[in-house]
Design a protein around this motif. Structure first.
Motif, PDB file in Angstrom:
ATOM      1  N   CYS A 114       0.653  -1.278   0.192  1.00  0.00           N
ATOM      2  CA  CYS A 114      -0.162   0.065   0.033  1.00  0.00           C
ATOM      3  C   CYS A 114       0.874   1.471   0.133  1.00  0.00           C
ATOM      4  O   CYS A 114       0.663   2.248  -0.578  1.00  0.00           O
ATOM      5  N   TYR A 117       2.023   1.477  -3.632  1.00  0.00           N
ATOM      6  CA  TYR A 117       0.867   1.794  -4.302  1.00  0.00           C
ATOM      7  C   TYR A 117       0.471   3.340  -4.275  1.00  0.00           C
ATOM      8  O   TYR A 117       0.491   3.973  -5.188  1.00  0.00           O
ATOM      9  N   SER A 143      -5.741   3.360   1.055  1.00  0.00           N
ATOM     10  CA  SER A 143      -5.294   2.004   1.136  1.00  0.00           C
ATOM     11  C   SER A 143      -4.234   1.980   2.491  1.00  0.00           C
ATOM     12  O   SER A 143      -4.514   0.888   3.045  1.00  0.00           O
ATOM     13  N   SER A 147      -5.298  -0.081   5.811  1.00  0.00           N
ATOM     14  CA  SER A 147      -4.475  -1.181   6.393  1.00  0.00           C
ATOM     15  C   SER A 147      -4.022  -1.108   7.430  1.00  0.00           C
ATOM     16  O   SER A 147      -4.089  -1.837   8.545  1.00  0.00           O
ATOM     17  N   ILE A 178     -10.803  -1.548   0.149  1.00  0.00           N
ATOM     18  CA  ILE A 178      -9.668  -0.773  -0.442  1.00  0.00           C
ATOM     19  C   ILE A 178     -10.430  -0.382  -2.047  1.00  0.00           C
ATOM     20  O   ILE A 178     -10.390   0.708  -2.395  1.00  0.00           O
TER      21      ILE A 178
END
Length: 279
Positions: A114, A117, A143, A147, A178
């Motif tokens: 994440c 990302y 995200s 998380s 997500i």
């Protein structure tokens, strides 16, 4: 030696730094070889139309906003670092003295991915200032929050011993959430949604700290939110164009990237590391 030593952690830091230097070189080459023409035909973001950030928009360059783009490598650095920690935990998952997050390396791996990302998504946005880039950027931001909330909730359920199947379902559930936030983010303003998520994370960290304060670091718990508080203040000043120099090396939004990356890692580290370990 099963417990992570300071020397090993420093080695992980060095590897993450080398990978980040490699990405800097790749991005610099792309910014040199390509021009802003590559983004033509894509819908311009509302952020670009309203000139949301201070940094000047160099439409002729591949990176429209260089500082706001390169600063996203802070997320990349911590992403590589966390992935190494996840790999280490996986190799040592049979260790009976591992803490709860160490026994769930997939969750750390999700956290690391994440970070990466968001690094790539936010860089895409600030390089192109397109609507698509803005959507990916926001989803990357959510995200990391999702998380961290998943990690916090997992610890709140500390009396439940998750099976390997349950752990995989937990990861799938977080991934589904997500993805679901792609349309959700269009319905609820981030100015309302993100503060709620941050407050929920603060609550989960506080609960976990008071339950296991002999094992958990108060400094990491506080530092995560202090850094986030400072980041929000700096971002607000940048948006309001206070002390704004569009051509300056210093850009408030770039500092926001750095501070939020550090804040998110501190929150992750609060759950991952225990006082009883050498680190």
């Amino acid at each position: 030696m099963n417990l992570m030593t300071k020397q090993l952690f420093i080695r992980f830091l060095g590897i993450a730094f080398i990978f980040t230097l490699g990405m800097i070189a790749i991005w610099a080459c792309l910014n040199t070889w390509l021009s802003g023409n590559i983004w033509e035909g894509m819908t311009v973001s509302k952020s670009a139309l309203t000139v949301e950030y201070c940094e000047f928009n160099h439409t002729e360059k591949f990176f429209h906003q260089s500082m706001n783009t390169y600063s996203n490598l802070a997320y990349f650095f911590f992403g590589i670092l966390i992935l190494q920690i996840a790999q280490y935990d996986y190799k040592n998952k049979e260790n009976t003295i591992q803490n709860r997050l160490e026994k769930f390396p997939l969750l750390s791996a999700l956290m690391g991915f994440c970070f990466i990302y968001l690094s790539l998504g936010s860089a895409f946005f600030h390089a192109s200032l397109t609507y698509l880039g803005q959507r990916v950027d926001m989803n990357g931001t959510y995200s990391i929050s999702i998380s961290l909330l998943g990690i916090g909730l997992y610890h709140l359920l500390h009396r439940i011993d998750f099976s390997e199947t349950t752990k995989k379902l937990w990861i799938v559930g977080l991934l589904v959430i997500i993805i679901a936030f792609l349309p959700i983010s269009l319905m609820i303003s981030s100015s309302k949604l993100l503060p709620v998520m941050i407050l929920l994370l603060m609550l989960l960290i506080a609960i976990h700290y008071f339950q296991f304060r002999k094992q958990k670091s108060f400094i990491l718990a506080i530092l995560g939110f202090v850094l986030m508080f400072i980041a929000v203040k700096i971002r607000t000043l940048d948006v309001q164009k206070i002390n704004c120099d569009p051509h300056s090396f210093y850009q408030g939004h770039a500092v926001w990237h750095l501070l939020t990356a550090m804040s998110s890692f501190c929150s992750y580290a609060f759950f991952r590391f225990s006082k009883i370990q050498p680190l």
